[in-house]
Every structure is written in C-alpha cells, then in structure tokens.
Motif scaffolding. Structure first.
Motif, PDB file in Angstrom:
ATOM      1  N   PHE A   1     -16.156  72.111  58.670  1.00 30.36           N
ATOM      2  CA  PHE A   1     -15.469  72.883  57.627  1.00 30.36           C
ATOM      3  C   PHE A   1     -16.048  72.504  56.276  1.00 30.36           C
ATOM      4  CE2 PHE A   1     -12.450  72.263  61.081  1.00 30.36           C
ATOM      5  CZ  PHE A   1     -11.973  73.547  61.298  1.00 30.36           C
TER       6      PHE A   1
ATOM      7  N   MET B   1     -16.366  77.686  57.817  1.00 32.96           N
ATOM      8  CA  MET B   1     -16.280  77.039  59.128  1.00 32.96           C
ATOM      9  C   MET B   1     -17.558  77.326  59.906  1.00 32.96           C
ATOM     10  SD  MET B   1     -13.353  77.525  62.095  1.00 32.96           S
ATOM     11  CE  MET B   1     -13.861  79.176  62.592  1.00 32.96           C
ATOM     12  N   TYR B   2     -18.134  76.273  60.525  1.00 36.47           N
ATOM     13  CA  TYR B   2     -19.336  76.439  61.343  1.00 36.47           C
ATOM     14  C   TYR B   2     -18.989  76.057  62.770  1.00 36.47           C
ATOM     15  CZ  TYR B   2     -24.181  76.224  62.879  1.00 36.47           C
ATOM     16  OH  TYR B   2     -25.373  76.434  63.548  1.00 36.47           O
ATOM     17  N   LEU B   3     -19.177  77.007  63.702  1.00 39.75           N
ATOM     18  CA  LEU B   3     -18.787  76.815  65.098  1.00 39.75           C
ATOM     19  C   LEU B   3     -19.718  77.612  65.999  1.00 39.75           C
ATOM     20  CD1 LEU B   3     -16.659  75.838  67.247  1.00 39.75           C
ATOM     21  CD2 LEU B   3     -15.369  77.910  66.703  1.00 39.75           C
TER      22      LEU B   3
ATOM     23  N   LEU C   1      -6.041  80.213  64.474  1.00 40.54           N
ATOM     24  CA  LEU C   1      -6.381  80.317  63.056  1.00 40.54           C
ATOM     25  C   LEU C   1      -5.836  81.602  62.444  1.00 40.54           C
ATOM     26  CD1 LEU C   1     -10.124  79.142  62.879  1.00 40.54           C
ATOM     27  CD2 LEU C   1      -8.080  77.821  62.303  1.00 40.54           C
TER      28      LEU C   1
ATOM     29  N   LEU D   1      -6.163  72.372  54.264  1.00 37.98           N
ATOM     30  CA  LEU D   1      -6.966  72.320  55.479  1.00 37.98           C
ATOM     31  C   LEU D   1      -6.331  71.369  56.495  1.00 37.98           C
ATOM     32  CD1 LEU D   1      -9.639  73.224  56.875  1.00 37.98           C
ATOM     33  CD2 LEU D   1     -10.659  71.133  55.961  1.00 37.98           C
TER      34      LEU D   1
ATOM     35  N   TYR E   1     -18.101  81.140  59.633  1.00 36.81           N
ATOM     36  CA  TYR E   1     -16.942  81.993  59.441  1.00 36.81           C
ATOM     37  C   TYR E   1     -16.348  81.681  58.069  1.00 36.81           C
ATOM     38  CZ  TYR E   1     -16.973  82.513  64.575  1.00 36.81           C
ATOM     39  OH  TYR E   1     -17.313  82.774  65.878  1.00 36.81           O
TER      40      TYR E   1
ATOM     41  N   ILE F   1     -17.400  71.190  65.464  1.00 38.29           N
ATOM     42  CA  ILE F   1     -17.022  72.145  64.431  1.00 38.29           C
ATOM     43  C   ILE F   1     -17.093  71.473  63.061  1.00 38.29           C
ATOM     44  CG2 ILE F   1     -14.544  71.580  64.580  1.00 38.29           C
ATOM     45  CD1 ILE F   1     -13.972  74.581  64.146  1.00 38.29           C
TER      46      ILE F   1
ATOM     47  N   ASN G   1     -17.121  67.723  52.908  1.00 41.56           N
ATOM     48  CA  ASN G   1     -17.001  68.598  54.057  1.00 41.56           C
ATOM     49  C   ASN G   1     -16.621  67.797  55.305  1.00 41.56           C
ATOM     50  OD1 ASN G   1     -17.725  70.929  52.551  1.00 41.56           O
ATOM     51  ND2 ASN G   1     -19.864  70.259  52.625  1.00 41.56           N
TER      52      ASN G   1
END
Length: 405
Positions: free
Chosen positions: A365, A291-293, A267, A320, A298, A363, A249
């Motif tokens: 992924f 995705m973590y933001l 995006l 990616l 998300y 952020i 990750n």
C-alpha cells in the motif's frame, strides 16, 4: 518562548571533512559498511562500529565503551578538533531534489519537559534507555533532533544574507549531496537568533523523538550534576516550510487467508476500488490509497470521508489501519507484527514492486504524505501518529558537528 544556546562543538578538520562524515549508520548494508571501513581510515563509521567483525560477541555497554575510545583516538590524532569558542552553525543540505537550510544549536531539556517543545510520536522505552546509556558512556552526540520553527521573515532574511559569506565547509558526498556550513560565533549574531527564538511560543519535533527523550532521561538521572551541558541537546532548527514530509509505504506478507476475490470484495465496503493500467500509480490526494497486488496497481478511494475535527481519526495512515490492515489483514501492532514492513516514500516504488513480485510480500500500500498542519495538530493536542507514518527530510551527516556531554 524557546531557549537555544551556542555550544563548543567538535568538528572534523577542513581537509578531511568529506572523508570523515557519513550517512546515518543504519543506512549502510553490511557489505557497504565493510567496504567503507576497509578503504577509508578517516570515516566516522570507524567510531560508530569500532568492533565491526566481533561486535556480535561483545555486550552493548562494552561496545559503547569502544565507541568512546575510538572517538577519543580520532580527537588525539587531530581528525576531530574541539572548538575554542561556543557557536551555532548555519547548515545547508542540497540533495538532487531539495535544498534544506537550518541552524544547529542546543535546545533546552526544560523546554522539552515543559512541552514548549512539542512531540507527535510515541517512543519505545527500551530504545530510549539504550540511547540514554549510549550518551552516558560515549559522552557525545552527532545526530541532531530535527525541529521545526514557524516561518519568520526576519530570520529568513538573515539566513539568506549569511549564505553570502565565506563558509566554514563546502563539500560534496558520494551520494551526490552538497553540504555547506557557516559558523555563527559573533555575539551580535547569537543575540539576534536567540532573541528571535525566544519570541517563538513553541518548537515542534519533526524527527528525533527517541534522541530527545533520551536526553531528557539522562538529565533526570543527573539533576544534582554541575554539568550544564546535560541541560541541552543538539537540534537542527528549520522552518516548517522547509522540511520534506514523505509517506511510509506498507508491505504485508499475506492476505490473512483471504482469496484475492474475497479480499477485493471486503475492500468494496469502504472504498471505490479501481484497477489502474499504469505501471506505477501513486495517490494524488488525501483519502486516496494505492495498492499493488498480483502485478497490478489499484486506487482505493474512501467512499465516506470521516466527519471529524480530530485529525488523528482522519490521518491516512490511521484510516489504512482502521479500514484494512487491522480488520481485514489482521495486523494488530504496527511496531511488532512480523507480517508487515515499511519502505520510506523517498525511495522508488520499484522497490515495493520488486519485493512483491519476487514473493517476499503479497501486497503493498502506498499513501499520500501527511501535512505539516496534521503533525502540528497532533502535537498541540497531545496525540500521536501511528508508527511509521512519516519519513521526514533532511537527514544529516554523522561526524559533521558533535555535541559533547
């Protein structure tokens, strides 16, 4: 055809094997390393880190010489013992989630050079040279290359039967793993295994590209040597159906000067972006990314699936990079860019969440793991994965089996 051989290993004595063997040196934090060195005089970490307190004050070649000296001290004190007879070894690793069983043997540098041993990763020249110097000075290796062979019913039956016999070692470790080792030293068993591997057209490196490249380089520098041990390097041979492929990750320090609304809008060109209510969310299929933001997960679903037979172009880690990391976040070199970091997929996503929530990164992924088919396709077509595409298990105990050069 794949050539493998038995070898005269150096092993810990049975009464100390659980005390001697360690995880990979790189897995220990400074605090943990100091603790192990302080209370366990038999730990192989004393060999790997012979000048722990002063190691920043000495040159790397001098440190390698100290490793060699400490290794010889362990042999002199009878903690490590050279075996009288060449052997292969059946090695079983039981973790909390998986069971891995394979054969430890010498694999051929000539097969590596001739591409019978297939590769799927690029190597860094400085790391290959450093490892080559390490092997040259210390004259031993205890970290095998993880290598895959095709599933074979006859070999699998033999492995199953062998496990019913009395093992050489059977011990547990503090990280709740169980390790069992059987010696394969009869000529009948060795002939059976070597003949089977001789029928395999190729072997595939799963992990250990730098170690194998270093063995090859050392062999090239000693082509006139009568030391035939340099013609081989130690490998753990495992069925391709028995390895565990985890993702790596990605974490990025910033949004490359984009606001969050602008970033999400960018995006939207290539992905269906869905905010997830789950506290932790992971992709469940290929072409899907997590995705973590800003405290939220998300899902990113690729809108247009690439129409290509080239599996590099359809590899999730490559997509990616091509769709987000490079064009939007401005990441150029995945190996050297200081704005990106990686967490192996065998670790909890809570670690990624914590690093972002505490402000160390902006952020993260998370990816769906690559497949065996993708790895073999890339290797067969002389293609290489992007850096940090896979974290492959099993991982091995240092100091359990040692191949002397």
């Amino acid at each position: 055809m794949a050539k493998i051989i038995p070898f005269k290993a150096v092993l810990p004595t049975a009464d100390k094997v659980a005390l001697v063997t360690t995880r990979s040196y790189d897995e220990y934090s400074a605090t943990e390393l100091a603790s192990w060195l302080d209370f366990n005089p038999f730990s192989f970490l004393h060999i790997m880190s012979p000048a722990y307190i002063n190691q920043q004050k000495i040159g790397i070649n001098e440190r390698f010489k100290m490793v060699a000296n400490k290794y010889n001290d362990f042999k002199r004190d009878g903690i490590l013992v050279k075996q009288d007879k060449p052997a292969m070894y059946l090695y079983k690793i039981e973790t909390k989630k998986n069971v891995f069983v394979g054969i430890m043997a010498g694999t051929s540098v000539a097969d590596y050079q001739g591409n019978q041993i297939k590769k799927h990763e690029n190597t860094l020249e400085y790391r290959v040279n450093t490892l080559k110097d390490y092997f040259k000075i210390t004259q031993f290796n205890t970290e095998p290359v993880l290598m895959m062979y095709p599933e074979n019913d006859a070999l699998q039956q033999w492995i199953s039967d062998k496990q019913k016999t009395t093992p050489l070692y059977d011990f547990s470790t503090t990280n709740r793993e169980k390790h069992t080792l059987w010696s394969i030293n009869s000529q009948e068993e060795i002939d059976f295994i070597t003949n089977l591997f001789d029928s395999f057209e190729n072997l595939y490196i799963a992990d250990g590209h730098h170690r194998s490249a270093s063995a090859h380089l050392l062999h090239q520098e000693n082509t006139d040597s009568s030391n035939h041990k340099l013609d081989y390097f130690m490998s753990f041979l495992i069925s391709e159906n028995n390895i565990k492929i985890n993702e790596y990750n990605r974490l990025v320090h910033d949004l490359n000067n984009h606001s969050i609304p602008d970033f999400l809008s960018l995006l939207d060109k290539d992905f269906v972006v869905i905010k997830r209510d789950e506290q932790i969310w992971k992709p469940t299929q290929k072409f899907e990314f997590g995705m973590y933001l800003e405290g939220n997960f998300y899902s990113l679903q690729l809108k247009e699936i690439p129409n290509s037979t080239n599996k590099l172009e359809t590899l999730d880690a490559q997509l990616l990079y091509d769709k987000i990391l490079n064009p939007i976040l401005g990441i150029e070199d995945l190996r050297t860019d200081s704005r990106i970091d990686y967490i192996p997929g065998n670790k909890s996503l809570l670690e990624m969440i914590d690093k972002i929530d505490n402000g160390a990164f902006k952020i993260g992924f998370n990816l769906f793991p690559a497949s065996i088919e993708e790895i073999k396709y890339l290797a067969d077509n002389d293609l290489t994965m992007p850096p940090k595409s896979t974290y492959i298990e099993p991982k091995f105990r240092n100091g359990l089996i040692i191949y002397e050069l």
